[in-house]
Design a protein around this motif. Sequence first.
Motif, PDB file in Angstrom:
ATOM      1  N   PHE A  31       0.829  -1.206   0.000  1.00  7.14           N
ATOM      2  CA  PHE A  31       0.000   0.000   0.000  1.00  7.14           C
ATOM      3  C   PHE A  31       0.864   1.258   0.000  1.00  7.14           C
ATOM      4  O   PHE A  31       0.399   2.344  -0.307  1.00  7.14           O
ATOM      5  N   MET A  32       2.142   1.115   0.336  1.00  6.42           N
ATOM      6  CA  MET A  32       3.052   2.258   0.385  1.00  6.42           C
ATOM      7  C   MET A  32       3.633   2.592  -0.990  1.00  6.42           C
ATOM      8  O   MET A  32       4.209   3.666  -1.169  1.00  6.42           O
ATOM      9  N   SER A  33       3.485   1.699  -1.950  1.00  9.50           N
ATOM     10  CA  SER A  33       4.069   1.896  -3.275  1.00  9.50           C
ATOM     11  C   SER A  33       3.466   3.124  -3.959  1.00  9.50           C
ATOM     12  O   SER A  33       2.251   3.269  -4.051  1.00  9.50           O
ATOM     13  N   GLY A  34       4.328   4.005  -4.417  1.00 10.09           N
ATOM     14  CA  GLY A  34       3.889   5.200  -5.120  1.00 10.09           C
ATOM     15  C   GLY A  34       3.405   6.317  -4.229  1.00 10.09           C
ATOM     16  O   GLY A  34       2.964   7.346  -4.729  1.00 10.09           O
ATOM     17  N   GLN A  35       3.480   6.155  -2.917  1.00  8.33           N
ATOM     18  CA  GLN A  35       3.046   7.195  -1.977  1.00  8.33           C
ATOM     19  C   GLN A  35       4.266   8.005  -1.541  1.00  8.33           C
ATOM     20  O   GLN A  35       5.134   7.513  -0.828  1.00  8.33           O
ATOM     21  N   SER A  36       4.322   9.265  -1.962  1.00 10.68           N
ATOM     22  CA  SER A  36       5.518  10.074  -1.710  1.00 10.68           C
ATOM     23  C   SER A  36       5.786  10.303  -0.221  1.00 10.68           C
ATOM     24  O   SER A  36       6.936  10.524   0.162  1.00 10.68           O
ATOM     25  N   GLN A  37       4.767  10.217   0.618  1.00 12.41           N
ATOM     26  CA  GLN A  37       5.003  10.413   2.054  1.00 12.41           C
ATOM     27  C   GLN A  37       5.947   9.348   2.595  1.00 12.41           C
ATOM     28  O   GLN A  37       6.749   9.619   3.492  1.00 12.41           O
ATOM     29  N   TRP A  38       5.887   8.125   2.053  1.00 15.96           N
ATOM     30  CA  TRP A  38       6.780   7.063   2.511  1.00 15.96           C
ATOM     31  C   TRP A  38       8.202   7.298   2.028  1.00 15.96           C
ATOM     32  O   TRP A  38       9.159   6.873   2.674  1.00 15.96           O
ATOM     33  N   LEU A  39       8.351   7.972   0.910  1.00 20.30           N
ATOM     34  CA  LEU A  39       9.673   8.367   0.441  1.00 20.30           C
ATOM     35  C   LEU A  39      10.326   9.292   1.470  1.00 20.30           C
ATOM     36  O   LEU A  39      11.478   9.073   1.872  1.00 20.30           O
ATOM     37  N   TYR A  40       9.591  10.281   1.921  1.00 24.17           N
ATOM     38  CA  TYR A  40      10.140  11.247   2.877  1.00 24.17           C
ATOM     39  C   TYR A  40      10.362  10.623   4.255  1.00 24.17           C
ATOM     40  O   TYR A  40      11.370  10.895   4.910  1.00 24.17           O
ATOM     41  N   ILE A  41       9.435   9.786   4.684  1.00 25.20           N
ATOM     42  CA  ILE A  41       9.607   9.097   5.966  1.00 25.20           C
ATOM     43  C   ILE A  41      10.833   8.193   5.908  1.00 25.20           C
ATOM     44  O   ILE A  41      11.617   8.119   6.864  1.00 25.20           O
ATOM     45  N   GLY A  42      11.031   7.512   4.783  1.00 21.71           N
ATOM     46  CA  GLY A  42      12.191   6.650   4.612  1.00 21.71           C
ATOM     47  C   GLY A  42      13.497   7.420   4.643  1.00 21.71           C
ATOM     48  O   GLY A  42      14.490   6.970   5.223  1.00 21.71           O
ATOM     49  N   ILE A  43      13.507   8.595   4.010  1.00 20.39           N
ATOM     50  CA  ILE A  43      14.712   9.428   4.031  1.00 20.39           C
ATOM     51  C   ILE A  43      15.057   9.829   5.457  1.00 20.39           C
ATOM     52  O   ILE A  43      16.215   9.733   5.882  1.00 20.39           O
ATOM     53  N   VAL A  44      14.062  10.271   6.216  1.00 17.07           N
ATOM     54  CA  VAL A  44      14.298  10.683   7.605  1.00 17.07           C
ATOM     55  C   VAL A  44      14.787   9.506   8.443  1.00 17.07           C
ATOM     56  O   VAL A  44      15.746   9.639   9.218  1.00 17.07           O
ATOM     57  N   LEU A  45      14.157   8.343   8.284  1.00 19.59           N
ATOM     58  CA  LEU A  45      14.548   7.167   9.060  1.00 19.59           C
ATOM     59  C   LEU A  45      15.961   6.712   8.710  1.00 19.59           C
ATOM     60  O   LEU A  45      16.761   6.412   9.604  1.00 19.59           O
ATOM     61  N   ALA A  46      16.296   6.677   7.423  1.00 20.58           N
ATOM     62  CA  ALA A  46      17.632   6.258   7.008  1.00 20.58           C
ATOM     63  C   ALA A  46      18.694   7.239   7.502  1.00 20.58           C
ATOM     64  O   ALA A  46      19.765   6.823   7.963  1.00 20.58           O
ATOM     65  N   LEU A  47      18.409   8.520   7.434  1.00 18.47           N
ATOM     66  CA  LEU A  47      19.356   9.512   7.937  1.00 18.47           C
ATOM     67  C   LEU A  47      19.528   9.408   9.451  1.00 18.47           C
ATOM     68  O   LEU A  47      20.651   9.520   9.961  1.00 18.47           O
TER      69      LEU A  47
END
Length: 64
Positions: A31-47
Amino acid sequence: MKLVGTIVSVLMILLGVIWILQGANLLGGSFMSGQSQWLYIGIVLALAGAVLLYWLRRPGALRR
């Protein structure tokens, strides 16, 4: 304690990368595929994981 922190930070980085790929629609099947909010959450988590890993691996970390 340092080992546990290292494991947690590596898991944070890996999970962040997965969320980045799903948010960018490069990894499908969720359900997260193509949802840009998960892109940003992932960036914050990885950083955050990378900062934690750096902090734990620096000389003298957690030494009192």
